[in-house]
Write a protein that holds these residues in place. Sequence first.
Motif, short mmCIF file in Angstrom:
data_model
loop_
_atom_site.label_atom_id
_atom_site.label_comp_id
_atom_site.label_asym_id
_atom_site.label_seq_id
_atom_site.Cartn_x
_atom_site.Cartn_y
_atom_site.Cartn_z
N UNK A 13 -85.90 8.50 64.15
CA UNK A 13 -86.09 8.28 65.60
C UNK A 13 -84.76 7.99 66.28
N UNK A 14 -83.90 7.25 65.59
CA UNK A 14 -82.58 6.89 66.15
C UNK A 14 -81.72 8.14 66.34
N UNK A 15 -81.75 9.02 65.34
CA UNK A 15 -80.99 10.27 65.45
C UNK A 15 -81.46 11.06 66.67
N UNK A 16 -82.78 11.14 66.83
CA UNK A 16 -83.31 11.88 68.00
C UNK A 16 -82.86 11.26 69.31
N UNK A 17 -82.94 9.93 69.37
CA UNK A 17 -82.51 9.23 70.60
C UNK A 17 -81.06 9.54 70.92
N UNK A 18 -80.23 9.45 69.90
CA UNK A 18 -78.80 9.69 70.12
C UNK A 18 -78.55 11.10 70.63
N UNK A 19 -79.23 12.05 70.01
CA UNK A 19 -79.01 13.44 70.40
C UNK A 19 -79.55 13.73 71.80
N UNK A 20 -80.60 13.00 72.17
CA UNK A 20 -81.13 13.16 73.52
C UNK A 20 -80.12 12.69 74.57
N UNK A 21 -79.42 11.59 74.24
CA UNK A 21 -78.43 11.06 75.17
C UNK A 21 -77.19 11.96 75.20
N UNK A 22 -76.78 12.37 74.01
CA UNK A 22 -75.56 13.18 73.93
C UNK A 22 -75.68 14.15 72.75
N UNK A 23 -75.77 15.43 73.05
CA UNK A 23 -76.07 16.41 72.00
C UNK A 23 -74.96 16.52 70.95
N UNK A 24 -73.72 16.16 71.32
CA UNK A 24 -72.63 16.27 70.35
C UNK A 24 -72.26 14.91 69.76
N UNK A 25 -73.18 13.93 69.85
CA UNK A 25 -72.87 12.56 69.42
C UNK A 25 -72.30 12.51 68.01
N UNK A 26 -72.98 13.16 67.07
CA UNK A 26 -72.55 13.06 65.67
C UNK A 26 -71.31 13.90 65.40
N UNK A 27 -71.20 15.04 66.05
CA UNK A 27 -69.99 15.85 65.90
C UNK A 27 -68.78 15.05 66.36
N UNK A 28 -68.94 14.37 67.50
CA UNK A 28 -67.82 13.60 68.06
C UNK A 28 -67.49 12.40 67.18
N UNK A 29 -68.52 11.65 66.75
CA UNK A 29 -68.22 10.43 66.00
C UNK A 29 -67.78 10.73 64.57
N UNK A 30 -68.11 11.88 64.03
CA UNK A 30 -67.71 12.19 62.65
C UNK A 30 -66.25 12.60 62.57
N UNK A 31 -65.66 12.98 63.69
CA UNK A 31 -64.29 13.51 63.64
C UNK A 31 -63.26 12.43 63.31
#
Length: 213
Positions: A13-31
């Motif tokens: 659910x958290x992953x979905x929430x994050x992606x709803x707010x910002x679709x590149x959230x994980x791409x950005x934070x993983x860099x």
Amino acid sequence: MEDYRRLLLNNKAWVEDRLNVRSDFFTASASAQTPEYLWIGCSDSRVPAEDITGTQPGELFVHRNVANLVVHTDFNILSVLQYAVDVLQVKHIIVCGHYGCGGVRTAMSRKDLGLINKWLRHIKDVYRFHSEELDAIGDEDQRYNRLVELNVIEQVHHISDISFVQHAWHRHQRPMIHGWIYDLHTGELKDLVKIDPGEHAHDIYEYDFNDTK
Ligand code: CO
């Protein structure tokens, strides 16, 4: 459903929430991570660093242990500190204690809990350094609260005593070191003490540097 599975479902659910707010959230934070703060807090489950400071993933570099201690022979915290200061180049280090800390409470008692006695011994030392002030406080809860505060102040000074911290001060005028207390009853943080780059509790801890190092 077994209790622990709730955590894995929450994650989805958290992953979905994050992606709803910002679709590149994980791409950005993983860099990369560029946190400006190192948080040293208690392991207590009721003091979640990000929640109580309203910070997002990527903002806090975190180390937590029982009673938020900075022990000079603990390679774990020294490694965290050195990486945060020299590599991440954090601007602020926050030591956050909390009223109601079980570690501090136990250190005030004569309880024998085995191995952890060795860890809590460092808090007993804080008590001894400040025994005149603490013994003069008649009310036990007030004395306990004050030891929580003095413990944070001592740990803040321990950080200022470290040579690589002083080296960063000498070369970069950072980091600033803060001592805060979290109140479990109100949810509020108390800004207790601050050390600016270059300040020392006592000359005996001050190192000399030359600029060629
Ligand atoms: Co605690």
